[in-house]
Design a protein around this motif. Structure first.
Motif, PDB file in Angstrom:
ATOM      1  N   ASN A 118       0.951  -1.163  -0.109  1.00 39.15           N
ATOM      2  CA  ASN A 118       0.016  -0.117  -0.204  1.00 39.15           C
ATOM      3  C   ASN A 118       0.905   1.137   0.177  1.00 39.15           C
ATOM      4  OD1 ASN A 118      -2.172   1.755   0.189  1.00 39.15           O
ATOM      5  ND2 ASN A 118      -2.545   1.497   2.184  1.00 39.15           N
ATOM      6  N   PHE A 119       1.068   1.823  -1.175  1.00 41.98           N
ATOM      7  CA  PHE A 119       2.139   2.976  -1.194  1.00 41.98           C
ATOM      8  C   PHE A 119       1.414   4.040  -0.377  1.00 41.98           C
ATOM      9  CE2 PHE A 119       3.501   7.145  -3.233  1.00 41.98           C
ATOM     10  CZ  PHE A 119       4.837   6.562  -3.203  1.00 41.98           C
ATOM     11  N   SER A 120       2.341   4.844   0.289  1.00 39.87           N
ATOM     12  CA  SER A 120       2.032   6.195   0.591  1.00 39.87           C
ATOM     13  C   SER A 120       3.351   7.017   0.894  1.00 39.87           C
ATOM     14  CB  SER A 120       1.482   5.781   2.274  1.00 39.87           C
ATOM     15  OG  SER A 120       2.157   5.548   3.172  1.00 39.87           O
ATOM     16  N   TRP A 121       3.148   8.241   0.729  1.00 40.26           N
ATOM     17  CA  TRP A 121       4.528   9.077   1.074  1.00 40.26           C
ATOM     18  C   TRP A 121       5.232   8.727   2.432  1.00 40.26           C
ATOM     19  CZ3 TRP A 121       6.869  10.356  -3.015  1.00 40.26           C
ATOM     20  CH2 TRP A 121       6.224  10.637  -4.310  1.00 40.26           C
ATOM     21  N   GLY A 122       4.434   8.655   3.431  1.00 39.71           N
ATOM     22  CA  GLY A 122       4.852   8.373   4.818  1.00 39.71           C
ATOM     23  C   GLY A 122       5.480   7.183   5.077  1.00 39.71           C
ATOM     24  N   MET A 123       5.039   6.178   4.179  1.00 38.09           N
ATOM     25  CA  MET A 123       5.708   4.774   3.938  1.00 38.09           C
ATOM     26  C   MET A 123       7.239   4.976   3.526  1.00 38.09           C
ATOM     27  SD  MET A 123       5.868   1.728   5.414  1.00 38.09           S
ATOM     28  CE  MET A 123       4.259   1.856   6.223  1.00 38.09           C
ATOM     29  N   LEU A 124       7.103   5.470   2.442  1.00 44.24           N
ATOM     30  CA  LEU A 124       8.231   5.806   1.507  1.00 44.24           C
ATOM     31  C   LEU A 124       9.356   6.602   2.401  1.00 44.24           C
ATOM     32  CD1 LEU A 124       9.863   5.490  -1.261  1.00 44.24           C
ATOM     33  CD2 LEU A 124       9.032   7.880  -1.756  1.00 44.24           C
ATOM     34  N   GLY A 125       8.923   7.592   3.079  1.00 37.93           N
ATOM     35  CA  GLY A 125       9.859   8.026   4.231  1.00 37.93           C
ATOM     36  C   GLY A 125      10.423   7.045   5.174  1.00 37.93           C
TER      37      GLY A 125
END
Length: 116
Positions: A67-74
């Motif tokens: 589940n892509f999210s910018w927070g997870m990418l961070g």
């Protein structure tokens, strides 16, 4: 820790190069065994920390792919930024400790030579 392990190993290398009869190799051996034990303990702790961060990185990447999210990418980036120095430091500890095992063998050889 990096400076400590490198300076200690270099000091023992210098003693081994002297290879003199005036050196008390028994005393050097006793100190060497204590220092190796300290560095082995440090190596074990850093192995545990490094493996923990590697597992966190894998879990974070799996969650990012699920589940892509910018927070997870961070989070993936943050854990990776922490993981790289841990791997580098563990690599140093592992290699220097292995070199100390060779030094141990040479010290033992000097003790045998001194007794003969």
């Amino acid at each position: 820790m990096k400076n400590r392990i490198l300076s200690y190993r270099n000091r023992i290398d210098q003693l081994l190069l002297q290879n003199g009869e005036e050196i008390d190799w028994e005393e050097v051996l006793d100190e060497h065994l204590v220092q190796v034990a300290f560095f082995q303990h440090e190596r074990l702790i850093h192995l545990i920390v490094t493996v923990t961060f590697a597992i966190l990185e894998i879990i974070s990447m799996a969650m990012l792919l699920y589940n892509f999210s910018w927070g997870m990418l961070g989070l993936v980036f943050l854990v990776m930024v922490l993981l790289v120095p841990y791997i580098s430091h563990y690599y140093l500890l592992e290699n220097e400790t292995q070199k100390m095992y060779t030094q141990y063998d040479k010290i033992l050889q000097n003790i045998r030579n001194q007794k003969n």
